[in-house]
Design an enzyme around this catalytic site. Structure first.
Site, PDB file in Angstrom:
ATOM      1  CB  VAL A  56     -18.223  -2.581 -27.196  1.00 54.95           C
ATOM      2  CG1 VAL A  56     -19.581  -2.360 -27.850  1.00 54.95           C
ATOM      3  CG2 VAL A  56     -17.255  -3.217 -28.163  1.00 54.95           C
ATOM      4  CG  PHE A 107     -11.892   3.240 -24.921  1.00 53.21           C
ATOM      5  CD1 PHE A 107     -11.336   3.879 -26.022  1.00 53.21           C
ATOM      6  CD2 PHE A 107     -13.141   3.650 -24.488  1.00 53.21           C
ATOM      7  CE1 PHE A 107     -12.017   4.891 -26.680  1.00 53.21           C
ATOM      8  CE2 PHE A 107     -13.831   4.660 -25.133  1.00 53.21           C
ATOM      9  CZ  PHE A 107     -13.264   5.283 -26.238  1.00 53.21           C
ATOM     10  N   PRO A 115     -18.352   2.461 -22.245  1.00 53.52           N
ATOM     11  CG  PRO A 115     -17.020   3.381 -23.912  1.00 53.52           C
ATOM     12  CD  PRO A 115     -17.862   3.737 -22.742  1.00 53.52           C
ATOM     13  CB  CYS A 116     -15.525  -2.856 -21.524  1.00 52.90           C
ATOM     14  SG  CYS A 116     -17.075  -3.740 -21.291  1.00 52.90           S
ATOM     15  NE  ARG A 117      -9.705   2.595 -18.169  1.00 53.68           N
ATOM     16  CZ  ARG A 117      -9.704   3.531 -17.241  1.00 53.68           C
ATOM     17  NH1 ARG A 117     -10.210   4.717 -17.457  1.00 53.68           N
ATOM     18  NH2 ARG A 117      -9.197   3.287 -16.057  1.00 53.68           N
TER      19      ARG A 117
END
Length: 142
Positions: free
Chosen positions: A83, A85, A117-119
């Site tokens: 979800v 990085f 995913p969010c980053r």
């Protein structure tokens, strides 16, 4: 009267030969219930711990992401389960090359119709001189 049931989960250390052994006193990864946290990984050879691709942030990013992936898989997940990085770079000038390697990795590991995913990317001084990138991740499995 409302009754709440609390679930308790065992905390499990995740270890794999597919990523370098931790340099200090921390785990490669920890899983508690469905949550898996991967410690910051660098561009090291999993077998020798040697830092690879000195001066090449794109190649270092690709190697680092493979190390993260190995720990996620050892914890029972896939990159689809990640979800978040967090990417740490030493300088803004490296952002473009890192982003290119990251995009290639995501394209290879997330289905075309999947949710990326969010980053977050931050710029810091990293603990070892040859490191241009460090990446950690959090996944929710199951």
């Amino acid at each position: 009267m409302k009754v709440r049931t609390l679930m308790t989960y065992a905390k499990t250390e995740i270890r794999t030969d597919g990523a370098p052994a931790p340099a200090w006193s921390f785990s490669q990864g920890v899983r508690k219930g469905p949550i898996l946290q991967v410690s910051g990984q660098g561009p090291q050879d999993p077998a020798t711990g040697e830092y690879l691709f000195r001066g090449d942030v794109k190649a270092q990013t690709a190697r680092t992401l493979e190390n993260v992936k190995a720990i996620v898989e050892a914890g029972g997940g896939t990159i689809e389960d990640v979800v978040m990085f967090r990417v740490y770079l030493t300088t803004r000038e490296h952002f473009g090359a890192m982003n290119e390697a990251y995009a290639e990795f995501i394209a290879a590991n997330i289905a075309e119709d999947g949710v990326k995913p969010c980053r977050t990317t931050v710029f810091v001084e990293l603990p070892q001189e040859p490191m241009l990138v460090e990446i950690d991740a959090q996944a929710v499995i199951g």
